[in-house]
Design a protein around this motif. Structure first.
Motif, PDB file in Angstrom:
ATOM      1  N   LYS A   3      -6.030   1.126  -3.748  1.00  0.00           N
ATOM      2  CA  LYS A   3      -7.351   0.804  -3.187  1.00  0.00           C
ATOM      3  C   LYS A   3      -7.475  -0.694  -2.873  1.00  0.00           C
ATOM      4  O   LYS A   3      -8.019  -1.076  -1.839  1.00  0.00           O
ATOM      5  N   ALA A   4      -6.953  -1.526  -3.783  1.00  0.00           N
ATOM      6  CA  ALA A   4      -7.037  -2.978  -3.558  1.00  0.00           C
ATOM      7  C   ALA A   4      -6.226  -3.379  -2.332  1.00  0.00           C
ATOM      8  O   ALA A   4      -6.679  -4.180  -1.497  1.00  0.00           O
ATOM      9  N   ALA A   5      -5.021  -2.820  -2.195  1.00  0.00           N
ATOM     10  CA  ALA A   5      -4.185  -3.132  -1.032  1.00  0.00           C
ATOM     11  C   ALA A   5      -4.861  -2.687   0.253  1.00  0.00           C
ATOM     12  O   ALA A   5      -4.816  -3.389   1.276  1.00  0.00           O
ATOM     13  N   LYS A   6      -5.531  -1.527   0.207  1.00  0.00           N
ATOM     14  CA  LYS A   6      -6.222  -1.012   1.389  1.00  0.00           C
ATOM     15  C   LYS A   6      -7.380  -1.927   1.784  1.00  0.00           C
ATOM     16  O   LYS A   6      -7.611  -2.189   2.975  1.00  0.00           O
ATOM     17  N   LYS A   7      -8.125  -2.414   0.780  1.00  0.00           N
ATOM     18  CA  LYS A   7      -9.258  -3.306   1.067  1.00  0.00           C
ATOM     19  C   LYS A   7      -8.784  -4.621   1.678  1.00  0.00           C
ATOM     20  O   LYS A   7      -9.360  -5.117   2.638  1.00  0.00           O
ATOM     21  N   VAL A   8      -7.728  -5.189   1.091  1.00  0.00           N
ATOM     22  CA  VAL A   8      -7.221  -6.465   1.611  1.00  0.00           C
ATOM     23  C   VAL A   8      -6.667  -6.274   3.019  1.00  0.00           C
ATOM     24  O   VAL A   8      -6.864  -7.120   3.899  1.00  0.00           O
TER      25      VAL A   8
ATOM     26  N   ASN B 201      -5.795   2.171  -8.446  1.00  0.00           N
ATOM     27  CA  ASN B 201      -6.501   0.894  -8.283  1.00  0.00           C
ATOM     28  C   ASN B 201      -5.719  -0.056  -7.374  1.00  0.00           C
ATOM     29  O   ASN B 201      -6.291  -0.753  -6.521  1.00  0.00           O
ATOM     30  N   GLY B 202      -4.397  -0.077  -7.566  1.00  0.00           N
ATOM     31  CA  GLY B 202      -3.568  -0.933  -6.720  1.00  0.00           C
ATOM     32  C   GLY B 202      -3.603  -0.513  -5.267  1.00  0.00           C
ATOM     33  O   GLY B 202      -3.696  -1.348  -4.360  1.00  0.00           O
TER      34      GLY B 202
ATOM     35  N   GLU C 107     -21.784  -4.653  -3.853  1.00  0.00           N
ATOM     36  CA  GLU C 107     -20.396  -4.572  -3.374  1.00  0.00           C
ATOM     37  C   GLU C 107     -19.869  -5.988  -3.267  1.00  0.00           C
ATOM     38  O   GLU C 107     -20.178  -6.719  -2.321  1.00  0.00           O
ATOM     39  N   THR C 108     -19.090  -6.407  -4.270  1.00  0.00           N
ATOM     40  CA  THR C 108     -18.654  -7.806  -4.324  1.00  0.00           C
ATOM     41  C   THR C 108     -17.622  -8.132  -3.256  1.00  0.00           C
ATOM     42  O   THR C 108     -17.516  -9.270  -2.814  1.00  0.00           O
ATOM     43  N   GLU C 109     -16.840  -7.129  -2.842  1.00  0.00           N
ATOM     44  CA  GLU C 109     -15.756  -7.391  -1.889  1.00  0.00           C
ATOM     45  C   GLU C 109     -16.208  -7.103  -0.470  1.00  0.00           C
ATOM     46  O   GLU C 109     -17.027  -6.230  -0.225  1.00  0.00           O
TER      47      GLU C 109
ATOM     48  N   GLY D 171       0.826  -1.214   0.000  1.00  0.00           N
ATOM     49  CA  GLY D 171       0.000   0.000   0.000  1.00  0.00           C
ATOM     50  C   GLY D 171       0.851   1.250   0.000  1.00  0.00           C
ATOM     51  O   GLY D 171       0.563   2.214  -0.730  1.00  0.00           O
TER      52      GLY D 171
END
Length: 443
Positions: free
Chosen positions: A248-253, A245-246, A387-389, A224
């Protein structure tokens, strides 16, 4: 008829019928003497009638006693069979601590046979020289290395959890008083449940989650940070989009990993609560202020219906902030465009609680899903379409935080019309749970 005579033969052979069989030849002897040696026919008939009547009464009385005793024996054997085959240990003892019942499961748990135990009187002093220390410690929990009471003082069933290191054992002992119809104390019944395997399974699962989450959190934080650093560099529009995008994805995980860690701590009873008295209205206003930008992104308006009076509550601001933020974020994310979220605080009439509601105008929850909302990893299908995630852990964490504060949480919803979450918090600090409970404490 055959069944009747078979039963009659069975009862006739029982010990309760001995007095009848002894009296029968004596009666016959008296009748023979009367018939042959008494001259008066009237006296003979009288002796015969009285002897036969007495014999019949004795037979009926003994038969009734034999029948009753046989039924008691059958019931006792059935009960003994049930008790002996129970998975939990059963120990019954009188007021002098003389063991009366010690079933097979108890033998396995305490590694002592019933003949070694039944009929013996136990006391804290007398048990010191015994081969096994486990049984005396179960009978007298104050002797155990670790004993935690799970019931209120004076409760009908007293429950205590005992932990032993050698051998490794986790026992839950429930004690019930045995009283007669006149309320006289006859003794006690202990039900001993061996929770060792259950506790080990929960602990190993929790340890796995903790280790895995810790191992993931460090590289995810680094990823992140790398994305955020690269995003600040001069990049093409497409490159900047990739970086965003990367990040945001790292933050979600990373949020999912943190949720897993929080759940693991909750289930181990070490989430760590620090309570203090705060102005609750100001606390909620601060959280709503922080949520304003997030709500604007989803074109949702947030309203706060606060009471005119100030309300002071004893809470853990960090943990309760997690719970309230979770409810507000969900209400915003799963709302409709130009929808609204209303947070309201009211005092519960005639009770030392306040009730907080978070109401939205969003998707709603299908009726069949309402009972599952606060369970781990559950997400409604209509929510996943939007919201799929998501980890499905947020509301599980919310419930545990509210319960630790001494409150309760529930939900009402109408599909496609909105959802309202309610939760209560005590105004009296004495109603806050005395200690944090682990998952295996509440099994």
């Amino acid at each position: 008829m055959k069944l009747f005579f078979r039963k009659l033969r069975l009862y006739a052979a029982l010990p309760e019928m001995i007095s009848f069989w002894v009296f029968l030849p004596i009666t016959l002897a008296i009748l023979i003497v009367a018939i042959f040696f008494v001259d008066s026919a009237f006296v003979v008939y009288l002796i015969i009638i009285l002897s036969l009547a007495e014999l019949a009464l004795l037979f009926l009385n003994n038969l009734r006693l034999a029948t009753s005793n046989l039924e008691v024996k059958i019931e006792r054997n059935q009960l003994s069979g049930i008790v002996n085959n129970l998975a939990d240990g059963i120990i019954a003892y009188d007021t002098d601590f003389r063991i009366l019942v010690f079933n097979r499961a108890a033998e396995n748990i305490f590694e002592m046979s019933a003949p070694e135990v039944v009929g013996h009187i136990f006391s804290p002093d007398a048990s010191r020289g015994m081969r096994s220390k486990l049984l005396p410690q179960a009978l007298f929990p104050s002797l155990a290395p670790v004993a935690v009471n799970r019931s209120e003082p004076g409760a009908a069933i007293q429950i205590v959890d005992l932990t032993f290191d050698e051998p490794k054992l986790e026992l839950r002992v429930s004690t019930v008083r045995i009283i007669d119809p006149s309320k006289r104390l006859l003794g006690f019944l202990k039900i001993v449940h061996d929770r060792t395997r259950e506790v080990e399974i929960i602990k190993s699962k929790s340890d796995f989650i903790t280790v895995a989450a810790h191992q993931l959190r460090t590289p995810l934080s680094a990823i992140g940070w790398t994305f955020e650093t690269l995003a600040s560099e001069t990049l093409s529009e497409q490159g900047r989009q990739f970086m965003d995008n990367g990040a945001k994805a790292a933050k979600k995980v990373l949020k999912i990993v943190n949720d897993l860690l929080d759940v693991s701590k909750i289930e181990e009873g070490r989430f760590g609560f620090q309570f203090k008295a705060v102005n609750f209205i100001e606390f909620v206003e601060k959280i709503l202020g922080e949520a304003a930008a997030f709500a604007s992104k989803y074109s949702v308006k947030v309203y706060f219906e606060k009471p005119a009076e100030e309300i002071s509550l004893t809470i853990d601001t960090e943990k309760l902030g997690i719970a309230l933020n979770n409810l507000i974020d969900n209400a915003i994310k799963y709302n409709t465009k130009n929808g609204s979220v209303t947070v309201k605080i009211v005092r519960v009439p005639n009770q030392p609680y306040v009730e907080i509601t978070v109401a939205d105008t969003g998707l709603g929850v299908p009726p069949d899903d309402l009972a599952k909302l606060f369970t781990k990893f559950f997400r409604s299908e209509n929510v996943m379409r939007v919201e799929t995630e998501g980890s499905g852990l947020g509301l599980y964490i919310v419930r545990n935080i509210i319960q630790r504060h001494g409150g309760k949480v529930w939900v009402e919803s109408e599909l496609n019309r909105g959802t309202t979450f309610h939760f209560t918090l005590p105004t009296d600090p004495a109603l806050i749970r005395a200690k944090e409970m682990s998952a295996y404490d509440e099994m």
